[in-house]
Design a protein around this motif. Structure first.
Motif, short mmCIF file in Angstrom:
data_model
loop_
_atom_site.label_atom_id
_atom_site.label_comp_id
_atom_site.label_asym_id
_atom_site.label_seq_id
_atom_site.Cartn_x
_atom_site.Cartn_y
_atom_site.Cartn_z
N VAL A 101 -8.90 -10.03 7.57
CA VAL A 101 -9.03 -8.58 7.74
C VAL A 101 -8.63 -7.85 6.45
O VAL A 101 -9.36 -6.97 5.99
N ALA A 102 -7.49 -8.23 5.88
CA ALA A 102 -7.00 -7.54 4.70
C ALA A 102 -6.02 -8.44 3.95
O ALA A 102 -5.32 -9.24 4.56
N THR A 103 -5.98 -8.27 2.65
CA THR A 103 -5.03 -9.02 1.82
C THR A 103 -4.18 -8.07 1.01
O THR A 103 -4.65 -6.99 0.59
N ILE A 104 -2.93 -8.47 0.79
CA ILE A 104 -1.99 -7.66 0.02
C ILE A 104 -1.35 -8.58 -1.02
O ILE A 104 -0.24 -9.10 -0.81
N PRO A 105 -2.01 -8.80 -2.14
CA PRO A 105 -1.42 -9.67 -3.15
C PRO A 105 -0.21 -9.02 -3.81
O PRO A 105 -0.09 -7.79 -3.82
N ASP A 106 0.66 -9.85 -4.33
CA ASP A 106 1.85 -9.36 -4.99
C ASP A 106 1.45 -8.71 -6.31
O ASP A 106 1.01 -9.39 -7.23
N GLY A 107 1.58 -7.41 -6.41
CA GLY A 107 1.23 -6.72 -7.64
C GLY A 107 -0.24 -6.49 -7.86
O GLY A 107 -0.64 -5.97 -8.90
N GLY A 108 -1.06 -6.86 -6.90
CA GLY A 108 -2.50 -6.69 -7.04
C GLY A 108 -3.03 -5.64 -6.10
O GLY A 108 -2.28 -4.96 -5.41
N SER A 109 -4.34 -5.52 -6.08
CA SER A 109 -4.99 -4.52 -5.24
C SER A 109 -5.28 -5.09 -3.85
O SER A 109 -5.64 -6.25 -3.72
N THR A 110 -5.12 -4.25 -2.85
CA THR A 110 -5.45 -4.66 -1.49
C THR A 110 -6.97 -4.79 -1.35
O THR A 110 -7.73 -4.10 -2.04
N LYS A 111 -7.37 -5.68 -0.48
CA LYS A 111 -8.80 -5.88 -0.21
C LYS A 111 -9.00 -5.91 1.29
O LYS A 111 -8.13 -6.36 2.03
N TYR A 112 -10.17 -5.48 1.72
CA TYR A 112 -10.46 -5.38 3.14
C TYR A 112 -11.81 -6.00 3.48
O TYR A 112 -12.73 -5.99 2.66
N ALA A 113 -11.91 -6.48 4.70
CA ALA A 113 -13.20 -6.92 5.20
C ALA A 113 -14.11 -5.70 5.31
O ALA A 113 -13.64 -4.59 5.59
N ASP A 114 -15.40 -5.91 5.12
CA ASP A 114 -16.34 -4.79 5.20
C ASP A 114 -16.26 -4.07 6.55
O ASP A 114 -16.41 -2.85 6.62
N SER A 115 -15.99 -4.83 7.59
CA SER A 115 -16.00 -4.26 8.95
C SER A 115 -14.84 -3.29 9.19
O SER A 115 -14.91 -2.49 10.13
N VAL A 116 -13.80 -3.35 8.36
CA VAL A 116 -12.65 -2.46 8.58
C VAL A 116 -12.41 -1.53 7.40
O VAL A 116 -11.55 -0.64 7.49
N ASN A 117 -13.12 -1.71 6.32
CA ASN A 117 -12.93 -0.90 5.12
C ASN A 117 -13.12 0.57 5.44
O ASN A 117 -14.12 0.96 6.05
#
Length: 123
Positions: free
Chosen positions: A48-64
């Motif tokens: 669904v979503a990622t929260i890397p340490d110090g990086g940018s969050t990313k989301y699945a297209d279905s929830v963006n």
């Protein structure tokens, strides 16, 4: 090692909102990446979503555009704010984390999953 506990799942009407929380505990040295997954009945678990340490969050297209994830690094906690929920968002939501934990003389690597929290979107 490191345990993850999710909370905040509930039954909500379409168009409603929820906030999920994931708290990590244990012998944590450092958490690198955290992520949210979900699994709908009869389907495979999906990112669904990622929260890397110090990086940018990313989301699945279905929830963006509807979901927002964030971290409180000092409290080893992650959040998933879900707005404009749809019936297809129904499922068990899991927290995932990777990092290092205190293990003897040197830190070891860990990969952990939470037990999941149920989200049901229905009128």
């Amino acid at each position: 090692q490191v345990q993850l506990v999710e909370s905040g799942g509930d039954l909500v009407q379409p168009g409603g909102s929820l906030r999920l929380t994931c708290v990590a505990s244990g012998s944590i040295f450092k958490i690198h990446d955290m992520a949210w997954y979900r699994q709908a009945p009869g389907k495979e678990r999906e990112l669904v979503a990622t929260i890397p340490d110090g990086g940018s969050t990313k989301y699945a297209d279905s929830v963006n555009g509807r979901f927002t994830t964030s971290r409180d690094i000092a409290k080893n906690t992650a959040f998933l704010r879900m707005n404009n929920l749809k019936p297809e968002d129904t499922g068990v939501y899991y927290c995932h984390a990777e990092g290092r934990f205190y293990s003897g003389t040197y830190p070891g690597d860990f990969v952990s999953w939470g037990q999941g929290t149920q989200v049901v979107v229905s009128s």
